[in-house]
Design a protein around this motif. Structure first.
Motif, PDB file in Angstrom:
ATOM      1  N   CYS A  29     -25.204 -35.445  10.650  1.00  0.00           N
ATOM      2  CA  CYS A  29     -25.835 -34.997   9.406  1.00  0.00           C
ATOM      3  C   CYS A  29     -24.774 -34.642   8.372  1.00  0.00           C
ATOM      4  O   CYS A  29     -23.872 -33.855   8.654  1.00  0.00           O
ATOM      5  N   GLY A  30     -24.887 -35.198   7.184  1.00  0.00           N
ATOM      6  CA  GLY A  30     -23.864 -34.993   6.156  1.00  0.00           C
ATOM      7  C   GLY A  30     -22.658 -35.832   6.518  1.00  0.00           C
ATOM      8  O   GLY A  30     -21.540 -35.334   6.610  1.00  0.00           O
ATOM      9  N   ALA A  31     -22.877 -37.136   6.736  1.00  0.00           N
ATOM     10  CA  ALA A  31     -21.864 -37.990   7.366  1.00  0.00           C
ATOM     11  C   ALA A  31     -20.816 -38.547   6.406  1.00  0.00           C
ATOM     12  O   ALA A  31     -19.747 -38.968   6.845  1.00  0.00           O
ATOM     13  N   ALA A  32     -21.112 -38.574   5.080  1.00  0.00           N
ATOM     14  CA  ALA A  32     -20.173 -39.200   4.135  1.00  0.00           C
ATOM     15  C   ALA A  32     -18.866 -38.402   4.023  1.00  0.00           C
ATOM     16  O   ALA A  32     -18.922 -37.172   4.079  1.00  0.00           O
ATOM     17  N   PRO A  33     -17.710 -39.053   3.894  1.00  0.00           N
ATOM     18  CA  PRO A  33     -17.501 -40.503   3.832  1.00  0.00           C
ATOM     19  C   PRO A  33     -17.560 -41.219   5.177  1.00  0.00           C
ATOM     20  O   PRO A  33     -17.527 -42.443   5.211  1.00  0.00           O
ATOM     21  N   GLY A  34     -17.628 -40.470   6.283  1.00  0.00           N
ATOM     22  CA  GLY A  34     -17.831 -41.151   7.565  1.00  0.00           C
ATOM     23  C   GLY A  34     -16.801 -40.882   8.649  1.00  0.00           C
ATOM     24  O   GLY A  34     -16.802 -41.547   9.682  1.00  0.00           O
ATOM     25  N   ALA A  35     -15.937 -39.906   8.417  1.00  0.00           N
ATOM     26  CA  ALA A  35     -14.864 -39.653   9.394  1.00  0.00           C
ATOM     27  C   ALA A  35     -15.409 -39.135  10.740  1.00  0.00           C
ATOM     28  O   ALA A  35     -14.963 -39.567  11.807  1.00  0.00           O
ATOM     29  N   VAL A  61     -26.375 -39.694   8.334  1.00  0.00           N
ATOM     30  CA  VAL A  61     -27.233 -39.477   7.156  1.00  0.00           C
ATOM     31  C   VAL A  61     -26.459 -38.704   6.105  1.00  0.00           C
ATOM     32  O   VAL A  61     -25.742 -37.750   6.430  1.00  0.00           O
ATOM     33  N   ASP A  62     -26.615 -39.107   4.841  1.00  0.00           N
ATOM     34  CA  ASP A  62     -26.011 -38.311   3.758  1.00  0.00           C
ATOM     35  C   ASP A  62     -26.747 -38.552   2.443  1.00  0.00           C
ATOM     36  O   ASP A  62     -27.366 -39.591   2.245  1.00  0.00           O
ATOM     37  N   LEU A  63     -26.655 -37.574   1.569  1.00  0.00           N
ATOM     38  CA  LEU A  63     -27.162 -37.707   0.199  1.00  0.00           C
ATOM     39  C   LEU A  63     -26.369 -38.779  -0.539  1.00  0.00           C
ATOM     40  O   LEU A  63     -26.883 -39.445  -1.428  1.00  0.00           O
ATOM     41  N   LEU A  64     -25.099 -38.925  -0.161  1.00  0.00           N
ATOM     42  CA  LEU A  64     -24.203 -39.882  -0.833  1.00  0.00           C
ATOM     43  C   LEU A  64     -24.218 -41.214  -0.100  1.00  0.00           C
ATOM     44  O   LEU A  64     -24.766 -41.336   0.993  1.00  0.00           O
ATOM     45  N   HIS A  65     -23.547 -42.187  -0.711  1.00  0.00           N
ATOM     46  CA  HIS A  65     -23.390 -43.485  -0.054  1.00  0.00           C
ATOM     47  C   HIS A  65     -22.373 -43.367   1.084  1.00  0.00           C
ATOM     48  O   HIS A  65     -21.360 -42.680   0.948  1.00  0.00           O
ATOM     49  N   MET A 105     -22.628 -30.531   7.164  1.00  0.00           N
ATOM     50  CA  MET A 105     -23.203 -30.446   5.814  1.00  0.00           C
ATOM     51  C   MET A 105     -22.828 -29.144   5.125  1.00  0.00           C
ATOM     52  O   MET A 105     -22.723 -28.093   5.744  1.00  0.00           O
ATOM     53  N   ALA A 106     -22.641 -29.258   3.832  1.00  0.00           N
ATOM     54  CA  ALA A 106     -22.442 -28.085   2.991  1.00  0.00           C
ATOM     55  C   ALA A 106     -23.137 -28.375   1.673  1.00  0.00           C
ATOM     56  O   ALA A 106     -23.150 -29.519   1.227  1.00  0.00           O
ATOM     57  N   PRO A 107     -23.746 -27.369   1.059  1.00  0.00           N
ATOM     58  CA  PRO A 107     -24.364 -27.597  -0.244  1.00  0.00           C
ATOM     59  C   PRO A 107     -23.287 -27.762  -1.303  1.00  0.00           C
ATOM     60  O   PRO A 107     -22.170 -27.284  -1.126  1.00  0.00           O
TER      61      PRO A 107
HETATM   62  N1  SAM Z   1     -18.164 -34.912   8.241  1.00  0.00           N
HETATM   63  C1  SAM Z   1     -17.926 -35.746   7.054  1.00  0.00           C
HETATM   64  C2  SAM Z   1     -16.762 -36.643   7.351  1.00  0.00           C
HETATM   65  O1  SAM Z   1     -16.012 -36.340   8.280  1.00  0.00           O
HETATM   66  O2  SAM Z   1     -16.605 -37.683   6.693  1.00  0.00           O
HETATM   67  C3  SAM Z   1     -17.700 -34.871   5.821  1.00  0.00           C
HETATM   68  C4  SAM Z   1     -18.967 -34.147   5.379  1.00  0.00           C
HETATM   69  S1  SAM Z   1     -18.866 -33.286   3.844  1.00  0.00           S
HETATM   70  C5  SAM Z   1     -17.926 -31.882   4.242  1.00  0.00           C
HETATM   71  C6  SAM Z   1     -20.497 -32.634   3.662  1.00  0.00           C
HETATM   72  C7  SAM Z   1     -21.558 -33.658   3.312  1.00  0.00           C
HETATM   73  O3  SAM Z   1     -22.869 -33.078   3.450  1.00  0.00           O
HETATM   74  C8  SAM Z   1     -21.474 -34.175   1.868  1.00  0.00           C
HETATM   75  O4  SAM Z   1     -21.160 -35.557   1.876  1.00  0.00           O
HETATM   76  C9  SAM Z   1     -22.890 -33.919   1.312  1.00  0.00           C
HETATM   77  O5  SAM Z   1     -23.364 -34.966   0.489  1.00  0.00           O
HETATM   78  C10 SAM Z   1     -23.721 -33.803   2.595  1.00  0.00           C
HETATM   79  N2  SAM Z   1     -25.013 -33.116   2.425  1.00  0.00           N
HETATM   80  C11 SAM Z   1     -25.251 -31.926   1.811  1.00  0.00           C
HETATM   81  N3  SAM Z   1     -26.561 -31.655   1.796  1.00  0.00           N
HETATM   82  C12 SAM Z   1     -27.187 -32.694   2.431  1.00  0.00           C
HETATM   83  C13 SAM Z   1     -28.563 -33.004   2.711  1.00  0.00           C
HETATM   84  N4  SAM Z   1     -29.550 -32.190   2.351  1.00  0.00           N
HETATM   85  N5  SAM Z   1     -28.841 -34.159   3.381  1.00  0.00           N
HETATM   86  C14 SAM Z   1     -27.834 -34.995   3.722  1.00  0.00           C
HETATM   87  N6  SAM Z   1     -26.528 -34.753   3.481  1.00  0.00           N
HETATM   88  C15 SAM Z   1     -26.206 -33.627   2.836  1.00  0.00           C
END
Ligand code: SAM
Length: 190
Positions: A29-35, A61-65, A105-107
């Protein structure tokens, strides 16, 4: 090469707790950029790179691409809090269950501490709701949180649903001072 240095946090936590193993199905959850998904794909053998080990699966899953990654299925521009998105995750698991849910995930920071904290609590609730739908009995949940008064409340909620809940703070995240991870093991499925 990892897409982001955050990979080292998951590697470090998994090195110690070993919940990502070949054959395991993971929701990121909150996977972008995908690491984290890169780490998960490798650890669960999602591409079948090791022909002798069971093959796992990763849904991110992520809000971003999120750029495509072999071994993973991504839901980009999707909000984990939406019931429809949770249903799509279920379908990607082919009606089966996940063994592990991870959330980094973080807001988006609003600058107002109380508001950000409230949003993070809501995200964690969303992850727990997803767990009710897709996490298997005995499954593991790893969830980012910020240390503080609320973290005990979340910990208590997790303690009701999991047999073993602990706080982990990877060395790789020491600079983000208030960031912690809650690791909950042995999900009680009801
Ligand atoms: N673990 C990721 C990596 O290693 O590439 C980095 C994640 S980043 C710290 C946090 C992510 O949480 C952001 O990309 C953000 O868009 C996503 N995020 C925040 N709220 C979300 C929601 N309600 N649903 C999905 N993704 C969410």
């Amino acid at each position: 090469n990892y897409r982001c240095r955050s990979a080292f946090k998951l590697l470090e936590i998994n090195e110690k707790h070993k919940f990502l193993r070949p054959g395991v199905k993971v929701v990121d959850c909150g996977a972008a950029p995908g690491a984290w998904s890169q780490v998960a794909v490798h650890q669960v053998n999602a591409t079948g790179a090791n022909p002798e080990a069971p093959v796992g699966f990763v849904v991110g899953v992520d809000l971003l691409h999120i750029s495509p990654l072999p071994g993973a299925a991504f839901l980009s521009r999707s909000d984990i809090l939406e019931p429809d998105v949770q249903a799509r995750i279920q379908r990607l698991l082919l009606g089966g269950e996940a063994h592990v849910i991870v959330s980094d995930m973080a807001p988006n920071a609003s600058g107002i501490r109380e508001l950000d904290q409230e949003r993070l609590v809501e995200l964690c609730r969303g992850v727990l709701c997803l767990a009710e739908k897709v996490l298997c009995a005995g499954g593991t949940l790893l969830c980012k949180f910020w240390d503080g008064a609320e973290s005990n409340l979340l910990r208590n909620r997790l303690t009701e649903a999991f047999r073993d809940v602990k706080t982990v703070k990877p060395l790789a995240s020491r600079k983000e001072s208030s960031e912690i991870y809650l690791l909950a093991k042995h999900y009680y499925k009801h």
